[in-house]
Design a protein around this motif. Structure first.
Motif, PDB file in Angstrom:
ATOM      1  N   ALA A  63       0.830  -1.209   0.000  1.00  0.00           N
ATOM      2  CA  ALA A  63       0.000   0.000   0.000  1.00  0.00           C
ATOM      3  C   ALA A  63       0.860   1.253   0.000  1.00  0.00           C
ATOM      4  N   ALA A  64       1.921   1.253   0.808  1.00  0.00           N
ATOM      5  CA  ALA A  64       2.796   2.426   0.883  1.00  0.00           C
ATOM      6  C   ALA A  64       3.424   2.736  -0.472  1.00  0.00           C
ATOM      7  N   LEU A  65       3.911   1.713  -1.151  1.00  0.00           N
ATOM      8  CA  LEU A  65       4.529   1.924  -2.459  1.00  0.00           C
ATOM      9  C   LEU A  65       3.511   2.426  -3.478  1.00  0.00           C
ATOM     10  N   HIS A  66       2.301   1.865  -3.427  1.00  0.00           N
ATOM     11  CA  HIS A  66       1.245   2.325  -4.332  1.00  0.00           C
ATOM     12  C   HIS A  66       0.937   3.804  -4.100  1.00  0.00           C
ATOM     13  N   LEU A  67       0.785   4.182  -2.835  1.00  0.00           N
ATOM     14  CA  LEU A  67       0.399   5.550  -2.509  1.00  0.00           C
ATOM     15  C   LEU A  67       1.492   6.542  -2.905  1.00  0.00           C
ATOM     16  N   LEU A  68       2.738   6.200  -2.663  1.00  0.00           N
ATOM     17  CA  LEU A  68       3.830   7.090  -3.049  1.00  0.00           C
ATOM     18  C   LEU A  68       3.905   7.227  -4.568  1.00  0.00           C
ATOM     19  N   GLN A  69       3.641   6.148  -5.267  1.00  0.00           N
ATOM     20  CA  GLN A  69       3.646   6.209  -6.734  1.00  0.00           C
ATOM     21  C   GLN A  69       2.544   7.141  -7.238  1.00  0.00           C
ATOM     22  N   VAL A  70       1.364   7.063  -6.606  1.00  0.00           N
ATOM     23  CA  VAL A  70       0.282   7.971  -6.998  1.00  0.00           C
ATOM     24  C   VAL A  70       0.684   9.411  -6.729  1.00  0.00           C
ATOM     25  N   LEU A  71       1.228   9.685  -5.545  1.00  0.00           N
ATOM     26  CA  LEU A  71       1.632  11.046  -5.210  1.00  0.00           C
ATOM     27  C   LEU A  71       2.678  11.579  -6.174  1.00  0.00           C
ATOM     28  N   ASP A  72       3.580  10.716  -6.605  1.00  0.00           N
ATOM     29  CA  ASP A  72       4.622  11.142  -7.537  1.00  0.00           C
ATOM     30  C   ASP A  72       4.031  11.675  -8.844  1.00  0.00           C
ATOM     31  N   GLY A  73       2.833  11.241  -9.183  1.00  0.00           N
ATOM     32  CA  GLY A  73       2.231  11.647 -10.439  1.00  0.00           C
ATOM     33  C   GLY A  73       1.204  12.762 -10.326  1.00  0.00           C
ATOM     34  N   LEU A  74       1.036  13.322  -9.129  1.00  0.00           N
ATOM     35  CA  LEU A  74       0.022  14.359  -8.924  1.00  0.00           C
ATOM     36  C   LEU A  74       0.642  15.752  -8.919  1.00  0.00           C
ATOM     37  N   HIS A  75      -0.168  16.724  -9.341  1.00  0.00           N
ATOM     38  CA  HIS A  75       0.264  18.114  -9.468  1.00  0.00           C
ATOM     39  C   HIS A  75      -0.866  19.024  -8.984  1.00  0.00           C
ATOM     40  N   PRO A  76      -0.626  20.332  -8.861  1.00  0.00           N
ATOM     41  CA  PRO A  76      -1.668  21.225  -8.338  1.00  0.00           C
ATOM     42  C   PRO A  76      -3.007  21.146  -9.057  1.00  0.00           C
ATOM     43  N   GLU A  77      -3.012  20.808 -10.340  1.00  0.00           N
ATOM     44  CA  GLU A  77      -4.293  20.707 -11.048  1.00  0.00           C
ATOM     45  C   GLU A  77      -5.148  19.538 -10.543  1.00  0.00           C
ATOM     46  N   HIS A  78      -4.542  18.612  -9.786  1.00  0.00           N
ATOM     47  CA  HIS A  78      -5.286  17.493  -9.206  1.00  0.00           C
ATOM     48  C   HIS A  78      -5.853  17.823  -7.824  1.00  0.00           C
ATOM     49  N   SER A  79      -5.596  19.015  -7.342  1.00  0.00           N
ATOM     50  CA  SER A  79      -5.961  19.372  -5.971  1.00  0.00           C
ATOM     51  C   SER A  79      -7.467  19.277  -5.738  1.00  0.00           C
ATOM     52  N   GLY A  80      -7.829  18.791  -4.558  1.00  0.00           N
ATOM     53  CA  GLY A  80      -9.223  18.689  -4.168  1.00  0.00           C
ATOM     54  C   GLY A  80      -9.913  17.406  -4.586  1.00  0.00           C
ATOM     55  N   ARG A  81      -9.155  16.471  -5.177  1.00  0.00           N
ATOM     56  CA  ARG A  81      -9.765  15.252  -5.720  1.00  0.00           C
ATOM     57  C   ARG A  81      -9.343  14.024  -4.916  1.00  0.00           C
ATOM     58  N   LEU A  82     -10.014  12.913  -5.173  1.00  0.00           N
ATOM     59  CA  LEU A  82      -9.778  11.653  -4.464  1.00  0.00           C
ATOM     60  C   LEU A  82      -9.292  10.603  -5.454  1.00  0.00           C
ATOM     61  N   PHE A  83      -8.178   9.948  -5.107  1.00  0.00           N
ATOM     62  CA  PHE A  83      -7.586   8.957  -5.993  1.00  0.00           C
ATOM     63  C   PHE A  83      -7.402   7.632  -5.259  1.00  0.00           C
ATOM     64  N   ALA A  84      -7.622   6.541  -5.980  1.00  0.00           N
ATOM     65  CA  ALA A  84      -7.410   5.206  -5.438  1.00  0.00           C
ATOM     66  C   ALA A  84      -5.937   4.838  -5.546  1.00  0.00           C
ATOM     67  N   TRP A  85      -5.603   3.732  -4.906  1.00  0.00           N
ATOM     68  CA  TRP A  85      -4.214   3.266  -4.849  1.00  0.00           C
ATOM     69  C   TRP A  85      -3.614   2.984  -6.229  1.00  0.00           C
ATOM     70  N   ASP A  86      -4.487   2.722  -7.205  1.00  0.00           N
ATOM     71  CA  ASP A  86      -3.997   2.428  -8.563  1.00  0.00           C
ATOM     72  C   ASP A  86      -3.986   3.661  -9.459  1.00  0.00           C
ATOM     73  N   GLY A  87      -4.222   4.830  -8.870  1.00  0.00           N
ATOM     74  CA  GLY A  87      -4.178   6.074  -9.630  1.00  0.00           C
ATOM     75  C   GLY A  87      -5.498   6.485 -10.240  1.00  0.00           C
ATOM     76  N   GLN A  88      -6.525   5.642 -10.153  1.00  0.00           N
ATOM     77  CA  GLN A  88      -7.831   5.970 -10.716  1.00  0.00           C
ATOM     78  C   GLN A  88      -8.559   6.969  -9.828  1.00  0.00           C
ATOM     79  N   GLU A  89      -9.182   7.968 -10.440  1.00  0.00           N
ATOM     80  CA  GLU A  89      -9.929   8.945  -9.649  1.00  0.00           C
ATOM     81  C   GLU A  89     -11.257   8.366  -9.199  1.00  0.00           C
ATOM     82  N   ILE A  90     -11.625   8.650  -7.958  1.00  0.00           N
ATOM     83  CA  ILE A  90     -12.902   8.215  -7.388  1.00  0.00           C
ATOM     84  C   ILE A  90     -13.822   9.433  -7.345  1.00  0.00           C
TER      85      ILE A  90
END
Length: 229
Positions: A200-227
């Motif tokens: 889970a930790a590796l998944h979450l860090l990988q998702v964070l590595d791919g996020l930028h300010p334009e993603h702010s305010g949103r919810l993402f799953a461990w696989d990078g898919q937006e919820i």
């Protein structure tokens, strides 16, 4: 990279270990001291805003803050299957642990942020907090507190886009992880649906590595898919 990790549960400790393995610096804020070598630790009740402010003031703002706090069952409190089982004590306790600490931390960060600081602030949420995805009902206090958390993240994201456009705040759904939170509710899971804290930790860090300010305010799953909320 410098991290503040809020909470020393299974996911919090796994995140700290993963960050250390990447060569990052970690400050952990929790009630109890984790058995981790290489981190800085501050004893604090993360639901107490005054105590949290005192614990964080000595540190420069980090690159990332991850709030790992979450409570589904505690002592005699269990997820409610029917509305008659809901109590004000259980509801308030869920909001205190699942929702309030992210708001408290966002207040502290906002008081110190500048427009150019590229902070990432992530809070662990849950798919069951999605109103549009709710097809089973039940789990009143947990679902509502996580839905409130998702709204808090949305609200802060909108505000930060105006005030701190380099910053990002998101919710992260780690999936079903083999921690104390999920232990009574794992029966019937299909193969591959249960993740170890380390996975889970590796998944979450990988998702964070791919996020930028334009993603702010949103919810993402461990696989990078937006919820969707």
């Amino acid at each position: 990279m410098q991290y503040w990790i809020i909470g020393a549960g299974g996911i919090g400790c796994a995140l700290a270990q993963a960050c250390l393995a990447r060569g990052d610096q970690v400050v952990m804020f929790s009630r109890t001291q984790p058995a981790l070598v290489g981190i800085q630790w501050q004893a604090v009740d993360n639901t107490d805003q005054v105590a949290l402010a005192k614990a964080t003031v000595a540190y420069a703002l980090p690159d990332r803050v991850i709030n790992t706090l979450g409570m589904l069952h505690q002592g005699g409190q269990r997820p409610e299957k029917r509305i008659e089982q809901l109590s004000d004590a259980a509801f308030n306790n869920s909001m205190r642990i699942n929702t309030w600490p992210t708001l408290a931390m966002a207040q502290l960060l906002s008081a110190r942020l500048t427009r150019s600081h590229p902070l990432q602030f992530a809070a662990l949420s849950a798919r069951v907090g999605s109103i549009s995805d709710n097809r089973a009902g039940g789990w009143y206090s947990y679902r509502i507190s996580k839905a409130a958390l998702n709204m808090a993240i949305k609200n802060i994201g909108i505000e930060w886009q105006r005030r701190f456009p380099a910053a990002t705040i998101v919710g992260l759904h780690p999936g079903t992880v083999a921690t104390d939170l999920s232990s009574p509710f794992r029966s019937g899971l299909a193969e591959g649906q249960l993740h170890s804290p380390e996975q889970a930790a590796l998944h979450l860090l990988q998702v964070l590595d791919g996020l930028h300010p334009e993603h702010s305010g949103r919810l993402f799953a461990w696989d990078g898919q937006e919820i969707q909320p």
